[in-house]
Design a protein around this motif. Structure first.
Motif, PDB file in Angstrom:
ATOM      1  N   TRP A 178      18.379 -65.165  64.882  1.00 41.92           N
ATOM      2  CA  TRP A 178      17.692 -64.623  66.134  1.00 41.92           C
ATOM      3  C   TRP A 178      18.566 -63.694  66.933  1.00 41.92           C
ATOM      4  CZ3 TRP A 178      12.741 -64.445  64.862  1.00 41.92           C
ATOM      5  CH2 TRP A 178      12.256 -65.487  64.212  1.00 41.92           C
ATOM      6  N   PRO A 179      18.279 -62.738  67.397  1.00 37.48           N
ATOM      7  CA  PRO A 179      19.228 -61.775  68.438  1.00 37.48           C
ATOM      8  C   PRO A 179      19.253 -62.337  69.792  1.00 37.48           C
ATOM      9  CG  PRO A 179      17.049 -60.843  68.104  1.00 37.48           C
ATOM     10  CD  PRO A 179      17.106 -61.966  67.173  1.00 37.48           C
ATOM     11  N   ASN A 180      20.540 -62.211  70.244  1.00 38.46           N
ATOM     12  CA  ASN A 180      20.952 -62.807  71.650  1.00 38.46           C
ATOM     13  C   ASN A 180      20.256 -61.832  72.387  1.00 38.46           C
ATOM     14  OD1 ASN A 180      22.755 -60.937  71.836  1.00 38.46           O
ATOM     15  ND2 ASN A 180      24.241 -62.231  71.227  1.00 38.46           N
ATOM     16  N   ARG A 181      20.397 -62.184  73.809  1.00 39.77           N
ATOM     17  CA  ARG A 181      19.766 -61.281  74.968  1.00 39.77           C
ATOM     18  C   ARG A 181      20.334 -59.971  74.853  1.00 39.77           C
ATOM     19  NH1 ARG A 181      17.206 -62.352  79.777  1.00 39.77           N
ATOM     20  NH2 ARG A 181      17.579 -60.825  81.166  1.00 39.77           N
ATOM     21  N   LYS A 182      21.539 -59.793  74.341  1.00 44.77           N
ATOM     22  CA  LYS A 182      22.298 -58.316  74.735  1.00 44.77           C
ATOM     23  C   LYS A 182      21.753 -57.457  73.336  1.00 44.77           C
ATOM     24  CE  LYS A 182      26.690 -56.056  74.818  1.00 44.77           C
ATOM     25  NZ  LYS A 182      28.183 -56.333  74.775  1.00 44.77           N
ATOM     26  N   GLU A 183      21.688 -58.114  72.321  1.00 43.49           N
ATOM     27  CA  GLU A 183      21.216 -57.720  71.034  1.00 43.49           C
ATOM     28  C   GLU A 183      19.799 -57.174  71.177  1.00 43.49           C
ATOM     29  OE1 GLU A 183      21.827 -60.422  68.166  1.00 43.49           O
ATOM     30  OE2 GLU A 183      23.825 -59.646  67.569  1.00 43.49           O
ATOM     31  N   ARG A 184      18.926 -58.040  71.975  1.00 47.04           N
ATOM     32  CA  ARG A 184      17.328 -57.713  72.010  1.00 47.04           C
ATOM     33  C   ARG A 184      17.239 -56.419  73.078  1.00 47.04           C
ATOM     34  NH1 ARG A 184      16.460 -63.491  72.900  1.00 47.04           N
ATOM     35  NH2 ARG A 184      16.739 -63.001  74.973  1.00 47.04           N
TER      36      ARG A 184
ATOM     37  N   PHE B   8      15.750 -52.977  71.767  1.00 43.08           N
ATOM     38  CA  PHE B   8      14.562 -52.301  72.533  1.00 43.08           C
ATOM     39  C   PHE B   8      14.718 -50.779  73.300  1.00 43.08           C
ATOM     40  CE2 PHE B   8      12.785 -51.475  77.193  1.00 43.08           C
ATOM     41  CZ  PHE B   8      11.356 -51.686  76.584  1.00 43.08           C
ATOM     42  N   ILE B   9      16.150 -50.641  73.538  1.00 45.89           N
ATOM     43  CA  ILE B   9      16.472 -49.316  73.903  1.00 45.89           C
ATOM     44  C   ILE B   9      16.544 -48.486  72.894  1.00 45.89           C
ATOM     45  CG2 ILE B   9      18.470 -47.980  74.990  1.00 45.89           C
ATOM     46  CD1 ILE B   9      18.961 -50.298  76.806  1.00 45.89           C
ATOM     47  N   SER B  10      16.857 -48.878  71.684  1.00 44.28           N
ATOM     48  CA  SER B  10      16.814 -47.839  70.482  1.00 44.28           C
ATOM     49  C   SER B  10      15.383 -47.582  70.024  1.00 44.28           C
ATOM     50  CB  SER B  10      17.471 -48.865  69.324  1.00 44.28           C
ATOM     51  OG  SER B  10      18.892 -49.025  69.518  1.00 44.28           O
ATOM     52  N   VAL B  11      14.460 -48.433  70.220  1.00 44.42           N
ATOM     53  CA  VAL B  11      12.932 -48.240  70.010  1.00 44.42           C
ATOM     54  C   VAL B  11      12.686 -47.313  70.831  1.00 44.42           C
ATOM     55  CG1 VAL B  11      10.717 -49.262  69.942  1.00 44.42           C
ATOM     56  CG2 VAL B  11      12.439 -50.442  68.948  1.00 44.42           C
ATOM     57  N   ILE B  12      12.880 -47.526  72.220  1.00 42.72           N
ATOM     58  CA  ILE B  12      12.506 -46.407  73.327  1.00 42.72           C
ATOM     59  C   ILE B  12      13.169 -45.030  72.960  1.00 42.72           C
ATOM     60  CG2 ILE B  12      12.617 -45.792  75.692  1.00 42.72           C
ATOM     61  CD1 ILE B  12      10.660 -48.039  75.052  1.00 42.72           C
ATOM     62  N   GLU B  13      14.216 -45.026  72.487  1.00 40.65           N
ATOM     63  CA  GLU B  13      14.831 -43.380  72.401  1.00 40.65           C
ATOM     64  C   GLU B  13      14.275 -43.113  70.962  1.00 40.65           C
ATOM     65  OE1 GLU B  13      19.014 -44.800  71.714  1.00 40.65           O
ATOM     66  OE2 GLU B  13      19.473 -44.483  73.830  1.00 40.65           O
TER      67      GLU B  13
END
Length: 58
Positions: A16-22, A26-31
């Motif tokens: 599972w991704p850690n906090r930084k990867e999440r 999330f920012i990639s999805v928003i972009e």
């Protein structure tokens, strides 16, 4: 019941991704969302202007 057991084994083995990867995901999805919203908006404006120009031409 092997199916249920296999599901839990699969979930346990998943990384599972850690906090930084999440946050990065999330920012990639928003972009990507912003990019495609802008692309669809511009496409809609071009189509609408072209149709209005054709309607006013006649």
């Amino acid at each position: 019941m092997k199916f249920i057991k296999d599901i839990f084994v699969l979930l346990k083995d998943t990384t599972w991704p850690n906090r930084k990867e999440r946050w990065k995901n999330f920012i990639s999805v928003i972009e990507y969302t912003a990019f495609f919203v802008a692309l669809i908006y511009l496409f809609d404006k071009v189509i609408a202007r072209g149709l209005l120009h054709m309607i006013n031409f006649f």
